[in-house]
Design a protein around this motif. Structure first.
Motif, PDB file in Angstrom:
ATOM      1  N   VAL A 128      15.700  69.816   9.323  1.00 13.40           N
ATOM      2  CA  VAL A 128      16.259  68.484   9.540  1.00 13.40           C
ATOM      3  C   VAL A 128      16.035  68.062  10.995  1.00 13.40           C
ATOM      4  O   VAL A 128      16.435  68.773  11.916  1.00 13.40           O
ATOM      5  N   PHE A 129      15.365  66.920  11.170  1.00 16.77           N
ATOM      6  CA  PHE A 129      15.069  66.398  12.506  1.00 16.77           C
ATOM      7  C   PHE A 129      15.973  65.206  12.801  1.00 16.77           C
ATOM      8  O   PHE A 129      16.245  64.388  11.915  1.00 16.77           O
ATOM      9  N   ASP A 130      16.405  65.122  14.061  1.00 17.21           N
ATOM     10  CA  ASP A 130      17.149  63.946  14.509  1.00 17.21           C
ATOM     11  C   ASP A 130      16.122  62.923  15.002  1.00 17.21           C
ATOM     12  O   ASP A 130      15.543  63.079  16.076  1.00 17.21           O
ATOM     13  N   VAL A 131      15.895  61.879  14.189  1.00 15.93           N
ATOM     14  CA  VAL A 131      14.875  60.880  14.525  1.00 15.93           C
ATOM     15  C   VAL A 131      15.511  59.582  15.027  1.00 15.93           C
ATOM     16  O   VAL A 131      14.880  58.524  14.988  1.00 15.93           O
ATOM     17  N   SER A 132      16.766  59.705  15.519  1.00 14.06           N
ATOM     18  CA  SER A 132      17.478  58.507  15.980  1.00 14.06           C
ATOM     19  C   SER A 132      16.683  57.726  17.036  1.00 14.06           C
ATOM     20  O   SER A 132      16.752  56.501  17.090  1.00 14.06           O
ATOM     21  N   GLN A 133      15.911  58.463  17.858  1.00 14.63           N
ATOM     22  CA  GLN A 133      15.093  57.795  18.888  1.00 14.63           C
ATOM     23  C   GLN A 133      14.035  56.885  18.253  1.00 14.63           C
ATOM     24  O   GLN A 133      13.527  55.973  18.896  1.00 14.63           O
ATOM     25  N   GLY A 134      13.695  57.169  17.017  1.00 18.85           N
ATOM     26  CA  GLY A 134      12.682  56.367  16.313  1.00 18.85           C
ATOM     27  C   GLY A 134      13.321  55.353  15.381  1.00 18.85           C
ATOM     28  O   GLY A 134      12.775  55.053  14.315  1.00 18.85           O
ATOM     29  N   ALA A 135      14.478  54.819  15.794  1.00 16.67           N
ATOM     30  CA  ALA A 135      15.214  53.878  14.936  1.00 16.67           C
ATOM     31  C   ALA A 135      14.362  52.661  14.558  1.00 16.67           C
ATOM     32  O   ALA A 135      14.539  52.086  13.484  1.00 16.67           O
ATOM     33  N   ALA A 136      13.392  52.302  15.410  1.00 19.37           N
ATOM     34  CA  ALA A 136      12.527  51.158  15.094  1.00 19.37           C
ATOM     35  C   ALA A 136      11.701  51.444  13.838  1.00 19.37           C
ATOM     36  O   ALA A 136      11.330  50.539  13.098  1.00 19.37           O
ATOM     37  N   GLU A 165       3.987  68.693  12.505  1.00 25.46           N
ATOM     38  CA  GLU A 165       3.679  68.907  13.921  1.00 25.46           C
ATOM     39  C   GLU A 165       4.105  67.695  14.747  1.00 25.46           C
ATOM     40  O   GLU A 165       4.665  67.829  15.835  1.00 25.46           O
ATOM     41  N   HIS A 166       3.837  66.503  14.194  1.00 29.29           N
ATOM     42  CA  HIS A 166       4.229  65.259  14.868  1.00 29.29           C
ATOM     43  C   HIS A 166       5.741  65.244  15.106  1.00 29.29           C
ATOM     44  O   HIS A 166       6.198  64.939  16.203  1.00 29.29           O
ATOM     45  N   PHE A 167       6.501  65.626  14.075  1.00 32.86           N
ATOM     46  CA  PHE A 167       7.963  65.619  14.205  1.00 32.86           C
ATOM     47  C   PHE A 167       8.433  66.691  15.183  1.00 32.86           C
ATOM     48  O   PHE A 167       9.345  66.462  15.972  1.00 32.86           O
ATOM     49  N   GLU A 168       7.778  67.869  15.140  1.00 34.67           N
ATOM     50  CA  GLU A 168       8.150  68.945  16.070  1.00 34.67           C
ATOM     51  C   GLU A 168       7.960  68.502  17.518  1.00 34.67           C
ATOM     52  O   GLU A 168       8.759  68.821  18.387  1.00 34.67           O
ATOM     53  N   ASN A 169       6.846  67.782  17.762  1.00 31.46           N
ATOM     54  CA  ASN A 169       6.547  67.361  19.125  1.00 31.46           C
ATOM     55  C   ASN A 169       7.470  66.260  19.606  1.00 31.46           C
ATOM     56  O   ASN A 169       7.678  66.090  20.797  1.00 31.46           O
ATOM     57  N   ARG A 170       7.986  65.491  18.669  1.00 34.70           N
ATOM     58  CA  ARG A 170       8.696  64.278  19.070  1.00 34.70           C
ATOM     59  C   ARG A 170      10.219  64.359  18.956  1.00 34.70           C
ATOM     60  O   ARG A 170      10.928  63.693  19.696  1.00 34.70           O
ATOM     61  N   TYR A 171      10.700  65.154  17.999  1.00 30.83           N
ATOM     62  CA  TYR A 171      12.132  65.136  17.713  1.00 30.83           C
ATOM     63  C   TYR A 171      12.756  66.534  17.726  1.00 30.83           C
ATOM     64  O   TYR A 171      12.048  67.529  17.598  1.00 30.83           O
TER      65      TYR A 171
END
Ligand code: HEM
Length: 157
Positions: free
Chosen positions: A68-76, A132-138
């Motif tokens: 489970v990733f916290d993607v709150s920064q990507g709310a857009a 990988e994208h999610f690991e790098n970003r969130y």
């Protein structure tokens, strides 16, 4: 006399800004304290994850291969009205593998966690790239479980 008044005013000014800082630190929902308090569990089920959709809860979480990733920064992207809002609070694995944000691709909340066994090699590769994208970003905030277990296949994809 004037010097005394100026000194008193300066002291009052600093006392006020220290007091304001104190209030701000204690109430700011974005302070570290506030963020930690909102993450109530590291183990999610599809249903408990669902409320982290940016509507029922301000935070937005997404599961990718049972992490489970916290993607709150990507709310857009994932927030209400965003292009990928269907993924908010859900297991997005199959959607990412198939490059589809069609809601029909998501596993209904009352069904078992998707074991992703039927994915083609290309689809698995696509999912790995997204992972990988999610690991790098969130940040990872937990894992997705059903009856306390993670489907074996999904862990080892
Ligand atoms: C019409 C086709 C599409 C266009 C024009 C488009 C456009 C974009 C753009 C511009 C970004 C931002 C890239 C960045 O700044 O890193 C993005 C990110 C993304 N797109 Fe798409 N996209 C399309 C289709 C899709 C589809 C079908 C999916 C389904 C899986 C998808 C899922 C994503 C995801 C998950 C992100 C990453 C957001 C993040 O970093 O959190 N996109 N897309």
């Amino acid at each position: 006399m004037i010097t005394t008044i100026v000194v008193v005013l300066v002291i009052l000014y600093f006392a006020r800004s220290i007091y304001n800082d104190f209030i701000a630190n204690n109430n700011d929902p974005l302070s570290n304290q506030g963020q930690e308090a909102t993450i109530v569990e590291g183990k999610f089920t599809p249903k408990s994850l669902a409320k982290y959709n940016g509507k029922d809860h301000a935070k937005i979480f997404i599961a990718v291969k049972n992490r489970v990733f916290d993607v709150s920064q990507g709310a857009a992207f994932y927030g209400p009205g965003g292009p990928y809002e269907n993924f908010a609070g859900r297991d997005a694995s199959r959607g990412l593998a198939l490059n589809s944000f069609d809601p029909a691709v998501l596993t209904p909340l009352d069904q078992p966690i998707d074991d992703l066994k039927d994915l083609s090699k290309l689809e698995k590769e696509s999912l790995e790239q997204w992972e990988e994208h999610f690991e790098n970003r969130y940040k990872v905030v937990g894992s997705l479980h059903e009856n306390g277990t993670v489907p074996e296949e999904a862990q080892s994809l």
